[in-house]
Design a protein around this motif. Structure first.
Motif, PDB file in Angstrom:
ATOM      1  N   GLU A   1       0.831  -1.198   0.000  1.00 37.02           N
ATOM      2  CA  GLU A   1       0.000   0.000   0.000  1.00 37.02           C
ATOM      3  C   GLU A   1       0.869   1.254   0.000  1.00 37.02           C
TER       4      GLU A   1
ATOM      5  N   LEU B   1      -2.076  -2.337 -10.280  1.00 33.87           N
ATOM      6  CA  LEU B   1      -2.276  -1.177  -9.418  1.00 33.87           C
ATOM      7  C   LEU B   1      -3.770  -0.992  -9.199  1.00 33.87           C
TER       8      LEU B   1
ATOM      9  N   ALA C   1      -6.627   1.459  -7.665  1.00 32.95           N
ATOM     10  CA  ALA C   1      -6.923   2.827  -7.239  1.00 32.95           C
ATOM     11  C   ALA C   1      -7.838   2.820  -6.011  1.00 32.95           C
TER      12      ALA C   1
ATOM     13  N   PRO D   1      -3.222  10.075 -11.991  1.00 36.76           N
ATOM     14  CA  PRO D   1      -3.805   9.164 -10.998  1.00 36.76           C
ATOM     15  C   PRO D   1      -4.574   9.932  -9.928  1.00 36.76           C
TER      16      PRO D   1
ATOM     17  N   TRP E   1      -3.454   3.781  -2.557  1.00 36.57           N
ATOM     18  CA  TRP E   1      -3.384   2.819  -3.648  1.00 36.57           C
ATOM     19  C   TRP E   1      -2.754   1.518  -3.155  1.00 36.57           C
ATOM     20  N   LYS E   2      -2.905   0.477  -3.973  1.00 36.82           N
ATOM     21  CA  LYS E   2      -2.277  -0.813  -3.694  1.00 36.82           C
ATOM     22  C   LYS E   2      -1.548  -1.303  -4.949  1.00 36.82           C
TER      23      LYS E   2
END
Length: 824
Positions: free
Chosen positions: A508, A539, A541, A568, A573-574
């Motif tokens: 994260e 990715l 969001a 973005p 995010w991850k």
């Protein structure tokens, strides 16, 4: 699809374990030998092969093992004296019988190996210089090797007992020049040197490696590890492992004093200090005196990168050539010292006003360079690396080193080639030619890499044939569009395991508001960094939207995974690592456990000019990023025209700007194309030339743009999506992979691959390029989802539209993806 996934799972998870068990059984005896998979492929085109037979045992092959070869009718071979190995020529039937023998552990193809110094001379065009027939004609029928040019290696010393630079042959003088003032008697006496010393490098090995890079003959490796100028006359000036300013000055003093005696035209210095440039520093004074006498002086930029203002102060002098270290794929080495953006000034020396800039002059190979090893008691400085890269037979004579210390002598050797081609060149002319013939390094500025990557072939071509190079070099161009941006990078890692939950395979991070782009990159190298890993970088969001890298069909060879997101959204995010999903019971997917390392790049644009018409366009952020990195440019009117169609002449120009395409000009008066303007011609010639791509190390592949008939480039014609796929994939040096592809085009969609509906609309010769462009996420497919009233699941279809024409905005998106994935 499930059947394909299960097959892949079996290959990835079962076969390596099976091979490991087979090897254990073979070592214990009583099992069939392991046979190299390459043998069956090779036998398709050959009746017999050179193979390596490894017998069971610890010593040399026994009489019974050698008798086995004779019994099978194998007549040609050589057996080792200490190892249980024989190299033989055998037919397929003979190989099959060898594999059935309980005496044999394995049979492997005697395949060609690649050597790092050989790669370096390929990359920079040195090998091409020596083999070009036109150059030989212009050079009185002889290859250009640096013959007759004296090069001083001002370093720790040189081992003249090594056959690659043997004292009394190509090492014409070897001097022990340590100037230890504390060891002198109290008197004022002229400096003395101990000449004719066979080995002056007894406690370092650094200078010996440098000497081999300049002009080693490769005698102990059948020429594989020869230096850039094997015909040059080397003069070793050794100061030992401890180098002081006076020692460095002593090298210059010796070079100037003995210039006429040994024809000294070059002095290479792989050493330096820290601090600011000072024209009154004695080292700078010494280098200026050498310059004044026609000696080209080279200094290593330093190994203190990647920070700004880390440049060797002795390399900043405007009369010297400062050399940065590059990787062999065209990138700048992380450790290579950088200058300072905008820094420099003017000063007066010897009645002349000089301007200096805090930046390297040129970049050359400096990572994992194989060159000569001291033959005395000094042990290898890179034993583990050597064992992996250098064949056992060559191990006593060569070693691997990295640094601007290795890049600098490579350029020194190239300078010797240039001076053989024209001995009348001044040091200033040599430096100017190196800069004008350089290959652009997209994503870097001059304070980092100078004019770009050194191109020996173009440099010698300019000298011998009077070619006008330099019109394509970004460092000397004035651009229509400019962007001010900054990028922050952050490293991360994920301990990926396909049998654990999704949350443990995630990292994260926070995205701040106002970013123009987010780029995530990981490297799935697989077991022992050899197998590749079929993992997908995703990715996620804050709103759950996913951006995927996909899983390339070439994952064993090309292991990078990159995801680029323009504008973005801010928030949490991850970054998630996934394998190919097998079934609902295995949501994480098929992949190999691995600690996957990566980087996140957060870019922000603070201002721009010359892009008056991009606001609100979907490609606006990609356009700004690409202009910032000098991947392409706008028009002189101040507009970019993102909806206008890209022309072939624009594609050629932008590939040379931003895809690391070498400069090339055909023989004088013999332009390849008759329909290209003088301004467009240098870019068209470069893009269409054989071996144009920097990553085509042997310079044998087709150009990155195909002609439109004999002598026709068609500069105003538009570019199709299939043609763009060809150009970008060819720029990566992947011609062989593309040409080996046949059949149905597919694309990754979430966790599965689906067919491309318009596969057969793609020109046959471009299909492989389209497949790779899709696999590598350079170009995208279009997806449609439909579901009938009685369908249990929606139907997903994909198309590529190969004949569709490429708009400038489309190209900007593709080019920035290409850059983010392969050039950063």
């Amino acid at each position: 699809m499930k059947r394909w996934i299960h097959v892949l799972l079996a290959i990835l998870l079962f076969v390596p374990a099976y091979i490991g068990r087979q090897q254990e059984v073979n070592a214990a005896g009583g099992a069939e030998a392991v046979v190299d998979p390459l043998i069956n492929k090779a036998l398709e085109t050959a009746g017999s092969l050179q193979v390596i037979v490894s017998f069971k045992g610890d010593g040399p092959p026994t009489e019974s093992q050698l008798g086995l070869l004779k019994t099978l009718g194998i007549k040609t071979g050589v057996s080792m004296k200490s190892l249980p190995i024989a190299g033989v020529i055998a037919t397929g039937a003979q190989i099959e019988k060898l594999a059935d023998s309980g005496e044999v552990q394995s049979v492997y193809l005697n395949k060609k190996l690649s050597y790092y110094n050989e790669e370096a001379t390929n990359v920079t065009g040195v090998d091409k210089v020596r083999t070009d027939p036109g150059f030989q004609i212009a050079n009185n029928g002889l290859p250009v090797t640096g013959k007759g040019i004296g090069v001083v290696v001002n370093d720790s010393g040189v081992d003249g007992t090594h056959k690659d630079h043997e004292f009394g042959k190509n090492l014409v003088q070897n001097v022990l020049g340590s100037t230890n003032l504390n060891a002198l008697e109290p008197a004022l006496l002229p400096v003395t040197y101990q000449e004719n010393v066979p080995n002056t490098d007894t406690n370092s090995g650094h200078g010996t490696h440098v000497a081999g890079t300049v002009g080693g003959t490769g005698a102990m490796s059948s020429g594989k590890y020869e230096g850039a100028a094997p015909g040059a006359n080397l003069i070793g000036y050794g100061s030992g492992a401890a180098l002081f300013v006076l020692d460095g000055i002593g090298g210059f003093d010796y070079a100037i004093t003995h210039q006429n005696q040994y024809g000294i035209r070059v002095i290479t210095n792989s050493w330096g200090a820290s601090g600011n440039f000072d024209p009154n520093d004695p080292i700078n004074i010494a280098s200026k005196k050498a310059f004044d006498r026609g000696i080209t002086v080279l200094f290593a930029a330093g190994n203190e990168g990647p920070g700004e203002n880390t440049h060797n102060p002795y390399a900043k002098a405007p009369w010297v050539i400062s050399v940065a270290a590059g990787e062999k794929n065209g990138k700048l080495a992380e450790f290579s010292s950088r200058g300072t953006k905008g820094a420099g000034g003017t000063f007066t020396a010897d009645g002349r006003e000089w301007t200096w800039k805090d930046e390297p002059t040129i970049t050359a190979p400096g990572v994992d360079i194989v060159s000569t090893r001291v033959l005395g008691p000094v042990s290898s400085l890179a034993a583990e690396q050597d064992a992996q890269t250098i064949p056992t037979a060559y191990f006593p004579y060569y070693t691997t080193m990295s640094g601007t210390s290795m890049a600098t002598p490579h350029v020194a050797g190239i300078v010797a080639l240039m001076l053989e081609a024209n001995p009348k060149l001044s040091p200033s002319e040599v430096k100017d030619i190196l800069q004008k013939t350089a290959t652009n390094m997209p994503g870097y500025e001059t304070w980092e890499v100078g004019s770009g990557y050194v191109n020996a072939f173009a440099a010698v071509d300019k000298i011998l044939n009077g070619k006008e190079y330099g019109k394509t070099v970004n460092a000397s161009q004035t651009f229509n569009s400019n962007v001010q941006s900054s990028t922050e990078r952050k490293e991360f890692s994920v301990d990926y395991n396909p049998v654990t939950s999704l949350s443990t395979n995630q990292y994260e991070f926070t995205v701040e508001a106002g970013l123009s782009s987010l780029v995530a990159k990981v490297d799935g190298k697989g077991m022992l960094e050899q197998t590749g890993n079929p993992i997908n970088l995703v990715l996620i969001a804050p709103d759950g939207k996913e951006y995927s890298s996909g899983v390339s069909l070439l994952f064993p060879l090309y292991t990078d995974r990159t995801v680029s997101v323009s504008s973005p959204v801010s928030g949490r995010w991850k970054a998630e690592i996934r394998g190919i999903r097998g079934d609902e019971a295995n949501p994480v997917g098929i992949g190999l456990p691995e600690t996957v390392k990566g980087t996140l790049a957060f870019s922000k644009v603070s201002g721009f000019t010359g892009l008056s018409d991009i606001i609100g366009h979907p490609a606006a952020e990609a356009i700004k990023m690409g202009v910032s990195e000098r991947l392409f440019d706008g028009y002189s009117s101040g507009a970019f025209k993102p909806s206008s169609l890209l022309t072939r002449s624009e594609l050629a120009k932008y590939l040379v700007m931003g895809a690391e395409i070498r400069q090339f000009l055909p023989a004088s008066g013999q332009n390849t194309y008759s329909d290209v303007s003088a301004a467009e011609l240098p870019f068209a010639e470069a893009a269409g030339a054989k071996g144009a791509s920097f990553r085509d190390q042997h310079q044998i592949q087709k150009g990155v743009i195909l002609p439109k008939g004999t002598g026709k480039f068609a500069p105003k014609e538009s570019v199709t999506r299939a043609e763009l796929a060809y150009s970008l994939v060819q720029s990566l040096g992947l011609q062989k992979d593309a040409e080996n592809f046949s059949g149905q085009l597919t694309v990754q969609y979430k966790d599965e691959r689906i067919n491309i509906e318009d596969t057969f609309n793609t020109p046959v010769e471009l299909k492989g390029y389209v497949q790779l462009a899709l696999d590598l996420n350079i170009l995208n497919a279009s997806f449609s989802v439909s579901q009938g009233p009685y369908d249990l699941k929606p139907i997903v279809k994909a198309s590529f539209n190969p004949a569709g024409l490429v708009a400038r905005g489309d190209f900007a998106v593709a080019m920035t993806r290409y850059f983010n994935a392969f050039l950063q």
